[in-house]
Design an enzyme around this catalytic site. Structure first.
Site, PDB file in Angstrom:
ATOM      1  N   PHE A 147       0.693  -1.088  -0.165  1.00 13.79           N
ATOM      2  CA  PHE A 147      -0.045   0.038   0.071  1.00 13.79           C
ATOM      3  C   PHE A 147       0.758   1.252  -0.144  1.00 13.79           C
ATOM      4  CE2 PHE A 147      -2.269   3.531   1.513  1.00 13.79           C
ATOM      5  CZ  PHE A 147      -3.457   3.636   0.554  1.00 13.79           C
ATOM      6  N   ASP A 235       9.415   3.168   2.166  1.00 13.29           N
ATOM      7  CA  ASP A 235       8.171   4.023   2.587  1.00 13.29           C
ATOM      8  C   ASP A 235       7.663   3.858   4.149  1.00 13.29           C
ATOM      9  OD1 ASP A 235       5.611   4.916   2.937  1.00 13.29           O
ATOM     10  OD2 ASP A 235       4.663   4.028   1.165  1.00 13.29           O
ATOM     11  N   LYS A 277       2.234  11.090   7.365  1.00 16.96           N
ATOM     12  CA  LYS A 277       1.381  10.874   8.398  1.00 16.96           C
ATOM     13  C   LYS A 277       2.140  11.550   9.662  1.00 16.96           C
ATOM     14  CE  LYS A 277      -1.311   7.184   6.975  1.00 16.96           C
ATOM     15  NZ  LYS A 277      -0.877   6.252   5.804  1.00 16.96           N
TER      16      LYS A 277
HETATM   17  C1  LIG Z   1      -0.883   6.130   4.312  1.00 24.14           C
HETATM   18  C2  LIG Z   1       0.040   5.707   3.440  1.00 24.14           C
HETATM   19  C3  LIG Z   1       0.283   6.053   2.303  1.00 24.14           C
HETATM   20  C4  LIG Z   1      -0.469   7.093   1.553  1.00 24.14           C
HETATM   21  O1  LIG Z   1      -0.375   8.327   2.444  1.00 24.14           O
HETATM   22  P1  LIG Z   1      -1.598   9.324   2.072  1.00 24.14           P
HETATM   23  O2  LIG Z   1      -1.512  10.553   2.938  1.00 24.14           O
HETATM   24  O3  LIG Z   1      -3.027   8.606   2.405  1.00 24.14           O
HETATM   25  O4  LIG Z   1      -1.725   9.609   0.824  1.00 24.14           O
HETATM   26  C5  LIG Z   1       1.643   5.639   1.429  1.00 24.14           C
HETATM   27  N1  LIG Z   1       2.325   4.711   2.043  1.00 24.14           N
HETATM   28  C6  LIG Z   1       1.855   4.080   3.078  1.00 24.14           C
HETATM   29  C7  LIG Z   1       2.778   2.947   3.951  1.00 24.14           C
HETATM   30  C8  LIG Z   1       0.751   4.423   3.922  1.00 24.14           C
HETATM   31  O5  LIG Z   1       0.616   3.736   5.085  1.00 24.14           O
END
Ligand SMILES: *Cc1c(COP(=O)(O)O)cnc(C)c1O
Length: 428
Positions: A147, A235, A277
């Site tokens: 994700f 990520d 986040k």
């Molecule tokens: C939440 C998340 C995203 C996307 O972030 P948004 O601010 O919702 O666009 C990308 N990678 C990971 C691992 C995430 O948990």
């Protein structure tokens, strides 16, 4: 008109969202009106423990006074200049965050998906201009069940049919290998390294259900990437900022007591680090891509940007949010409470027919419900947890993620475990 003026009930407010909002989410039936620390309150004033923390954006707790202070001070001074001009917050923030994480440069964006897109663009350009991949042929390797966000390019390499279906045509140039499969990565790198620019990976797959890879997967993957001149892109949007018990998950189980010193023996240094986040404590959308000069220098004026990226408000908020993590030693608390939580849950799992396992790192954990992925059991458990004063959400049908704010106390965590055990006990 505010909620207070009109005294709309939770039912009224849910009805409004249903009628006027796109149905792109399926929320639990609770309407939140206030948050403080580990607690949120609904429109009728009922108090809940937040066990989702806005998908790990609110690691520092709801409405942290220091972060809100930074927000309001800056909001009264200067909010947005655009990058057409310099502003007096950006450079200071850029120096702070690059020194904090140990990279030469940062590219500031707003949402997580934007930062992932940014990393993909930088990686491709590096592939052509530095590695010498023939134009148009660069590939990025990703993992199954990843994700990374919701843009067209990102969903192009998703394996979730809901995320992907009928949103094509898809962006080419991505190839998936199974997560935690170092042999698969080695095989594709040995065959196709000439056209592979990067490997994009979550150090723990959060959305997929908190899949923790083998201890050596991340370090070995990074070493393979280095050997084949491929950028290792972490990520850490969900796993970073102390969530898993270290400042970054790539720090492994290092024992830094405050600001992570990133010890060489435990730390896997990514070529590119993606944050989002909790970098703002959930107060404002802030994201970032960090890397060294020899990579970031492929980007020139006009080639990438965002109206809001690097705005003064974001810079002030993110700096304070990172300071709070260090000052309150949230990585230490996350590591300790994570062990307490999994120890208690493991004892519960051992005697429960409803829950088959608990897994996670720090305060990013999940339990797996003993039912099929399309069953309603996990959802019904979450609704019952809500009735009992604790908010969590199923991910992928039969998995429930438990990720409270990192400012929780041990006593509060035990109270939450009591609620979870009592509630799931009713389903046995
Ligand atoms: C939440 C998340 C995203 C996307 O972030 P948004 O601010 O919702 O666009 C990308 N990678 C990971 C691992 C995430 O948990």
């Amino acid at each position: 008109m505010t909620t207070q003026d009109t005294k709309l009930s939770s039912a009224d407010l849910m009805q409004l969202e249903n009628e006027y909002g796109a149905h792109n989410y399926h929320p639990l039936p609770v309407v939140l009106a206030r948050g403080e620390g580990v607690f949120v309150y609904d429109a009728e004033g009922k108090k809940y423990y937040d066990f989702l923390s806005s998908y790990s954006a609110v690691n520092q707790g709801h409405c942290h006074p220091r972060i809100i202070g930074a927000l309001t001070r800056q909001a009264e001074t200067l909010t947005l200049t655009s990058r057409a001009f310099y502003n007096d917050q950006l450079g200071v923030y850029e120096k702070y965050i690059t020194e904090f994480f140990g990279f030469d440069k940062v590219l500031p964006m707003n949402t997580g998906a934007e930062a992932v897109e940014t990393a993909i663009k930088i990686c491709r350009k590096w592939g052509y201009e530095k590695k010498g991949i023939p134009n148009g042929e660069a590939k990025i390797i990703v993992c199954g069940h990843n994700f990374h966000g919701r843009t067209v390019t990102i969903i192009s390499f998703s394996s979730d049919p809901d995320a992907k279906g009928h949103f094509g045509p898809y962006t080419p140039g991505f190839q998936a290998i199974p997560y935690n499969d170092i042999a698969a990565l080695q095989e594709i790198l040995e065959k196709e390294a000439d056209t592979i620019a990067g490997f994009l990976v979550e150090p723990i797959q959060g959305e997929a259900g908190v899949f923790v890879p083998d201890e050596d997967f991340i370090p070995q993957a990074a070493a393979l990437c280095k050997e084949h001149n491929v950028l290792f892109i972490a990520d850490e949007i969900q796993t970073g900022i102390a969530r898993t018990g270290a400042m970054l998950r790539v720090c492994g189980d290092c024992n830094c007591q405050s600001k992570c010193e990133r010890q060489a023996d435990t730390y896997t240094r990514p070529d590119m680090l993606i944050l989002g986040k909790a970098i703002s404590g959930g107060v404002y959308p802030v994201s970032a891509v960090l890397c060294d000069n020899h990579i970031m220098e492929v980007i020139h004026p006009g080639q990438h940007g965002s109206t809001f990226g690097g705005n003064p408000l974001a810079c002030a908020v993110a700096t304070e949010a990172l300071e709070v993590v260090v000052d309150e030693k949230l990585m230490v608390n996350a590591r300790h409470l994570g062990k307490v939580f999994r120890t208690r849950m493991q004892k519960f799992v051992d005697k429960s027919d409803v829950v088959t396992l608990v897994r996670g790192k720090g305060l990013l954990n999940a339990i797996v419900i003993n039912d099929t992925e399309d069953s309603k059991t996990a959802w019904n458990i979450c609704v019952a947890l809500k009735e009992n004063g604790l908010l969590a959400k199923p991910t992928h049908g039969n998995i429930i993620r438990f990720a409270p704010p990192l400012v929780m106390t041990e006593e509060q965590l035990h109270e939450c475990c009591d609620i979870i055990e009592k509630t799931i006990g009713q389903f046995g």
